[in-house]
Design a protein around this motif. Structure first.
Motif, PDB file in Angstrom:
ATOM      1  N   LEU A  87       0.814  -1.221   0.000  1.00 47.39           N
ATOM      2  CA  LEU A  87       0.000   0.000   0.000  1.00 47.39           C
ATOM      3  C   LEU A  87       0.842   1.263   0.000  1.00 47.39           C
ATOM      4  N   ASP A  88       2.113   1.127   0.324  1.00 50.06           N
ATOM      5  CA  ASP A  88       2.960   2.292   0.547  1.00 50.06           C
ATOM      6  C   ASP A  88       2.975   3.243  -0.647  1.00 50.06           C
ATOM      7  N   GLU A  89       3.127   2.728  -1.851  1.00 50.80           N
ATOM      8  CA  GLU A  89       3.204   3.585  -3.037  1.00 50.80           C
ATOM      9  C   GLU A  89       1.895   4.341  -3.253  1.00 50.80           C
ATOM     10  N   GLN A  90       0.768   3.655  -3.049  1.00 48.87           N
ATOM     11  CA  GLN A  90      -0.527   4.315  -3.203  1.00 48.87           C
ATOM     12  C   GLN A  90      -0.709   5.420  -2.175  1.00 48.87           C
ATOM     13  N   GLU A  91      -0.292   5.156  -0.950  1.00 43.89           N
ATOM     14  CA  GLU A  91      -0.427   6.160   0.105  1.00 43.89           C
ATOM     15  C   GLU A  91       0.465   7.362  -0.169  1.00 43.89           C
ATOM     16  N   ARG A  92       1.675   7.108  -0.645  1.00 37.30           N
ATOM     17  CA  ARG A  92       2.575   8.225  -0.952  1.00 37.30           C
ATOM     18  C   ARG A  92       1.985   9.111  -2.041  1.00 37.30           C
ATOM     19  N   ALA A  93       1.382   8.497  -3.051  1.00 40.00           N
ATOM     20  CA  ALA A  93       0.794   9.284  -4.137  1.00 40.00           C
ATOM     21  C   ALA A  93      -0.337  10.174  -3.618  1.00 40.00           C
ATOM     22  N   LEU A  94      -1.179   9.626  -2.744  1.00 41.77           N
ATOM     23  CA  LEU A  94      -2.274  10.419  -2.192  1.00 41.77           C
ATOM     24  C   LEU A  94      -1.729  11.529  -1.293  1.00 41.77           C
ATOM     25  N   GLN A  95      -0.718  11.229  -0.494  1.00 38.63           N
ATOM     26  CA  GLN A  95      -0.142  12.256   0.370  1.00 38.63           C
ATOM     27  C   GLN A  95       0.489  13.392  -0.439  1.00 38.63           C
ATOM     28  N   GLU A  96       1.178  13.055  -1.513  1.00 37.57           N
ATOM     29  CA  GLU A  96       1.785  14.091  -2.353  1.00 37.57           C
ATOM     30  C   GLU A  96       0.711  14.966  -2.997  1.00 37.57           C
ATOM     31  N   ALA A  97      -0.404  14.359  -3.401  1.00 36.72           N
ATOM     32  CA  ALA A  97      -1.500  15.142  -3.988  1.00 36.72           C
ATOM     33  C   ALA A  97      -2.101  16.090  -2.961  1.00 36.72           C
ATOM     34  N   ILE A  98      -2.209  15.638  -1.719  1.00 33.47           N
ATOM     35  CA  ILE A  98      -2.737  16.476  -0.638  1.00 33.47           C
ATOM     36  C   ILE A  98      -1.798  17.641  -0.346  1.00 33.47           C
ATOM     37  N   LEU A  99      -0.509  17.379  -0.346  1.00 34.88           N
ATOM     38  CA  LEU A  99       0.476  18.397   0.032  1.00 34.88           C
ATOM     39  C   LEU A  99       0.775  19.381  -1.084  1.00 34.88           C
ATOM     40  N   PHE A 100       0.832  18.892  -2.320  1.00 37.05           N
ATOM     41  CA  PHE A 100       1.343  19.724  -3.405  1.00 37.05           C
ATOM     42  C   PHE A 100       0.461  19.748  -4.653  1.00 37.05           C
ATOM     43  N   GLY A 101      -0.614  18.975  -4.666  1.00 33.91           N
ATOM     44  CA  GLY A 101      -1.405  18.834  -5.874  1.00 33.91           C
ATOM     45  C   GLY A 101      -2.362  19.983  -6.121  1.00 33.91           C
ATOM     46  N   SER A 125     -13.415  11.830  -0.714  1.00 33.28           N
ATOM     47  CA  SER A 125     -13.633  11.122  -1.980  1.00 33.28           C
ATOM     48  C   SER A 125     -12.380  10.404  -2.444  1.00 33.28           C
ATOM     49  N   ALA A 126     -11.226  11.084  -2.362  1.00 32.35           N
ATOM     50  CA  ALA A 126      -9.977  10.473  -2.809  1.00 32.35           C
ATOM     51  C   ALA A 126      -9.599   9.296  -1.911  1.00 32.35           C
ATOM     52  N   TYR A 127      -9.800   9.449  -0.603  1.00 32.82           N
ATOM     53  CA  TYR A 127      -9.467   8.355   0.297  1.00 32.82           C
ATOM     54  C   TYR A 127     -10.379   7.157   0.056  1.00 32.82           C
ATOM     55  N   LEU A 128     -11.650   7.406  -0.179  1.00 36.84           N
ATOM     56  CA  LEU A 128     -12.569   6.298  -0.450  1.00 36.84           C
ATOM     57  C   LEU A 128     -12.197   5.592  -1.757  1.00 36.84           C
ATOM     58  N   ASP A 129     -11.772   6.344  -2.766  1.00 43.25           N
ATOM     59  CA  ASP A 129     -11.319   5.711  -4.006  1.00 43.25           C
ATOM     60  C   ASP A 129     -10.154   4.758  -3.717  1.00 43.25           C
ATOM     61  N   LEU A 179     -14.328  11.674  11.952  1.00 46.72           N
ATOM     62  CA  LEU A 179     -14.546  11.572  10.511  1.00 46.72           C
ATOM     63  C   LEU A 179     -13.864  10.343   9.931  1.00 46.72           C
ATOM     64  N   LEU A 180     -12.699   9.997  10.464  1.00 43.40           N
ATOM     65  CA  LEU A 180     -11.965   8.847   9.938  1.00 43.40           C
ATOM     66  C   LEU A 180     -12.537   7.506  10.411  1.00 43.40           C
ATOM     67  N   ALA A 181     -13.311   7.527  11.497  1.00 38.64           N
ATOM     68  CA  ALA A 181     -13.839   6.265  12.035  1.00 38.64           C
ATOM     69  C   ALA A 181     -14.647   5.477  11.008  1.00 38.64           C
ATOM     70  N   PRO A 182     -15.604   6.092  10.281  1.00 41.30           N
ATOM     71  CA  PRO A 182     -16.361   5.308   9.301  1.00 41.30           C
ATOM     72  C   PRO A 182     -15.559   4.959   8.056  1.00 41.30           C
ATOM     73  N   LEU A 183     -14.309   5.417   7.972  1.00 38.85           N
ATOM     74  CA  LEU A 183     -13.440   5.047   6.866  1.00 38.85           C
ATOM     75  C   LEU A 183     -12.512   3.894   7.222  1.00 38.85           C
TER      76      LEU A 183
END
Length: 213
Positions: A87-101, A125-129, A179-183
């Protein structure tokens, strides 16, 4: 009672140092170790896709990757550790989008950050995807031991990001956990068949909207 959540709230435009420190980093390793790691993760991804995560043993992964069982267990610990690595690569991509996207998920140009409500909805939405696309892997990484979900570095990143977006509330950290609990993957897996993806998404987005006023 929350503070004035109908007024302006924080939507950071420059990534805070604390988030930069929490984001995942690719492993630094020798070339031979990197090759073994890639072979193991490729083999695991194929086996998990073909047989399902729960049906695949660590022995099967070691055999498919052409590495010794001892090497596999020393490197990843158990199947949960293997799931985290996948999962690490997927998480890094989402984190980079949050920080700099680009907005609304990211901050966009300096001085032009979108409202917290828009960023929070985009994150949900992005986290659910991400979660729905890797549900079994996320579940095993979060349930390997009691409280494992909350010790994962990625969870701390998501929680801090949400708390920063909810900075106008009385207790943004508690609200972020709420908010994160139901995720949680275990929860989503349990209710997905009954609710379906769209109802599930709508419910969490409604909670995000309620928290941003």
């Amino acid at each position: 009672m929350p503070r004035n959540v109908s007024g302006p709230q924080s939507a950071y435009a420059t990534p805070p140092r604390e988030l930069l420190e929490l984001r995942s980093s690719p492993p630094r390793e020798r070339a031979d170790a990197a090759r073994n790691r890639a072979a193991v993760l490729d083999a695991a991804a194929i086996l998990f896709r073909e047989r399902g995560v729960e049906a695949v043993s660590m022995d099967a992964v070691a055999a498919a990757a052409g590495v010794g069982k001892g090497t596999l267990f020393r490197r990843f610990g158990d199947k949960a550790g293997l799931a985290v690595a996948l999962l690490d690569e997927q998480e890094r991509a989402l984190q980079e989008a949050i920080l700099f996207g680009p907005p609304p998920l990211g901050p966009g140009p300096a001085g032009a950050a979108p409202p917290p409500r828009d960023r929070l909805r985009a994150f949900v939405s992005a986290y659910l995807d991400y979660l729905l696309g890797h549900l079994d892997l996320v579940r095993i990484s979060e349930t390997a031991a009691p409280g494992a979900r909350y010790r994962i570095g990625a969870y701390r990143f998501w929680c801090r990001h949400v708390a920063l977006l909810l900075a106008g509330r009385e207790d943004p950290v508690a609200d972020a956990h709420t908010l994160l609990a139901p995720l949680a993957a275990e929860h989503v897996r349990g209710v997905r068949e009954e609710l379906g993806d769209e109802r599930l998404r709508a419910a969490v987005l409604a909670l995000a909207d309620a928290l941003t006023g």
